[in-house]
Design a protein around this motif. Structure first.
Motif, PDB file in Angstrom:
ATOM      1  N   TRP A   3       0.816  -1.219   0.000  1.00 27.10           N
ATOM      2  CA  TRP A   3       0.000   0.000   0.000  1.00 27.10           C
ATOM      3  C   TRP A   3       0.848   1.266   0.000  1.00 27.10           C
ATOM      4  CZ3 TRP A   3       1.174   2.925   4.163  1.00 27.10           C
ATOM      5  CH2 TRP A   3       1.654   2.284   5.294  1.00 27.10           C
ATOM      6  N   PRO A   7      -0.064   2.815  -4.144  1.00 22.34           N
ATOM      7  CA  PRO A   7      -1.396   3.328  -3.818  1.00 22.34           C
ATOM      8  C   PRO A   7      -1.421   4.568  -2.931  1.00 22.34           C
ATOM      9  CG  PRO A   7      -1.278   0.965  -3.462  1.00 22.34           C
ATOM     10  CD  PRO A   7       0.109   1.434  -3.705  1.00 22.34           C
ATOM     11  N   TYR A 156      -4.828  -1.580  -6.788  1.00 23.40           N
ATOM     12  CA  TYR A 156      -5.278  -0.195  -6.725  1.00 23.40           C
ATOM     13  C   TYR A 156      -6.053   0.183  -7.988  1.00 23.40           C
ATOM     14  CZ  TYR A 156      -5.173   4.850  -5.980  1.00 23.40           C
ATOM     15  OH  TYR A 156      -5.521   6.163  -5.795  1.00 23.40           O
ATOM     16  N   THR A 163     -10.971   3.837  -7.012  1.00 23.77           N
ATOM     17  CA  THR A 163      -9.636   3.704  -6.415  1.00 23.77           C
ATOM     18  C   THR A 163      -9.679   3.620  -4.896  1.00 23.77           C
ATOM     19  OG1 THR A 163      -9.333   6.105  -6.566  1.00 23.77           O
ATOM     20  CG2 THR A 163      -8.405   4.767  -8.325  1.00 23.77           C
ATOM     21  N   PHE A 167      -7.663   0.842  -3.079  1.00 24.22           N
ATOM     22  CA  PHE A 167      -6.731   1.111  -1.986  1.00 24.22           C
ATOM     23  C   PHE A 167      -7.073   0.235  -0.787  1.00 24.22           C
ATOM     24  CE2 PHE A 167      -4.744   4.781   0.695  1.00 24.22           C
ATOM     25  CZ  PHE A 167      -3.547   4.091   0.777  1.00 24.22           C
ATOM     26  N   CYS A 170      -5.704  -3.139  -1.231  1.00 22.27           N
ATOM     27  CA  CYS A 170      -4.268  -3.193  -0.940  1.00 22.27           C
ATOM     28  C   CYS A 170      -4.033  -3.437   0.548  1.00 22.27           C
ATOM     29  CB  CYS A 170      -3.578  -1.898  -1.379  1.00 22.27           C
ATOM     30  SG  CYS A 170      -3.561  -1.657  -3.161  1.00 22.27           S
TER      31      CYS A 170
END
Length: 191
Positions: A3, A7, A156, A163, A167, A170
């Motif tokens: 992450w 992202p 992502y 998104t 995210f 992630c």
């Protein structure tokens, strides 16, 4: 890395779904996170592990910090995916506060975890193979970062309907990888 590298900066810059921060502010946040992580990692043996009587660490200390770490991405993934704050993007200050708190708590626990792993790789090495094992550890670390970066970019971009959900995916994936790490840690032969 699932992450952080791809992202997080994209989400912080994204004005439509994310926080819409400037490039300079995103760079500052990432730099401060890395500095904080590095400082905590270097201080962990004296300020965290010693007072908690977890020094020198063993596999159970590594397992404990690994299990402690899994809560951060679980919290961030679930909050990002289901909280009205992230769904409506209002108020943005709350979005920023929750995200920053979560990633900095992650940095704190992850830095201690990393410090423990760095110690254990030397401890578990044969005296004549320390350099080789440390090199293998860092090579494995680099491969993990590469896989994390590629997977995070795909998640992502393609997971969920926007998104924000990508995210969150992630963070979910990061939690899964941490659980795998905890399971592998249990298999260490610790005399």
């Amino acid at each position: 890395d699932l992450w952080f590298e791809v992202p997080l900066p994209f989400f912080l810059r994204d004005g439509a779904v994310g926080l819409g921060w400037s490039r300079e502010l995103v760079g500052l946040v990432l730099a401060l996170w890395i500095i904080f992580y590095g400082q905590v990692q270097s201080w962990a043996p004296q300020t965290v592990l010693g007072p908690l009587r977890q020094s020198p660490p063993n596999k159970w200390v590594a397992w404990l910090w690994c299990i402690s770490l899994v809560g951060c991405p679980l919290f961030l993934g679930s909050f990002m995916q289901s909280s009205p704050i992230f769904e409506t993007r209002e108020p943005r200050a709350s979005m920023a506060a929750i995200l920053m708190l979560g990633i900095y708590v992650f940095a704190l626990i992850f830095a201690v975890n990393s410090s423990v792993h760095s110690y254990l790789i030397v401890r578990y090495s044969d005296n004549d193979k320390v350099a080789m094992n440390v090199g293998f550890y860092y090579m494995s670390n680099a491969i993990g970062r590469l896989v994390g970066t590629v997977v995070s970019g795909a998640l992502y971009t393609y997971a969920g309907s926007d998104t924000r959900e990508g995210f969150a995916a992630c963070f979910w994936c990061s939690a899964a990888f941490i659980v795998v790490c905890a399971i592998v840690t249990l298999g260490i032969d610790d005399d």
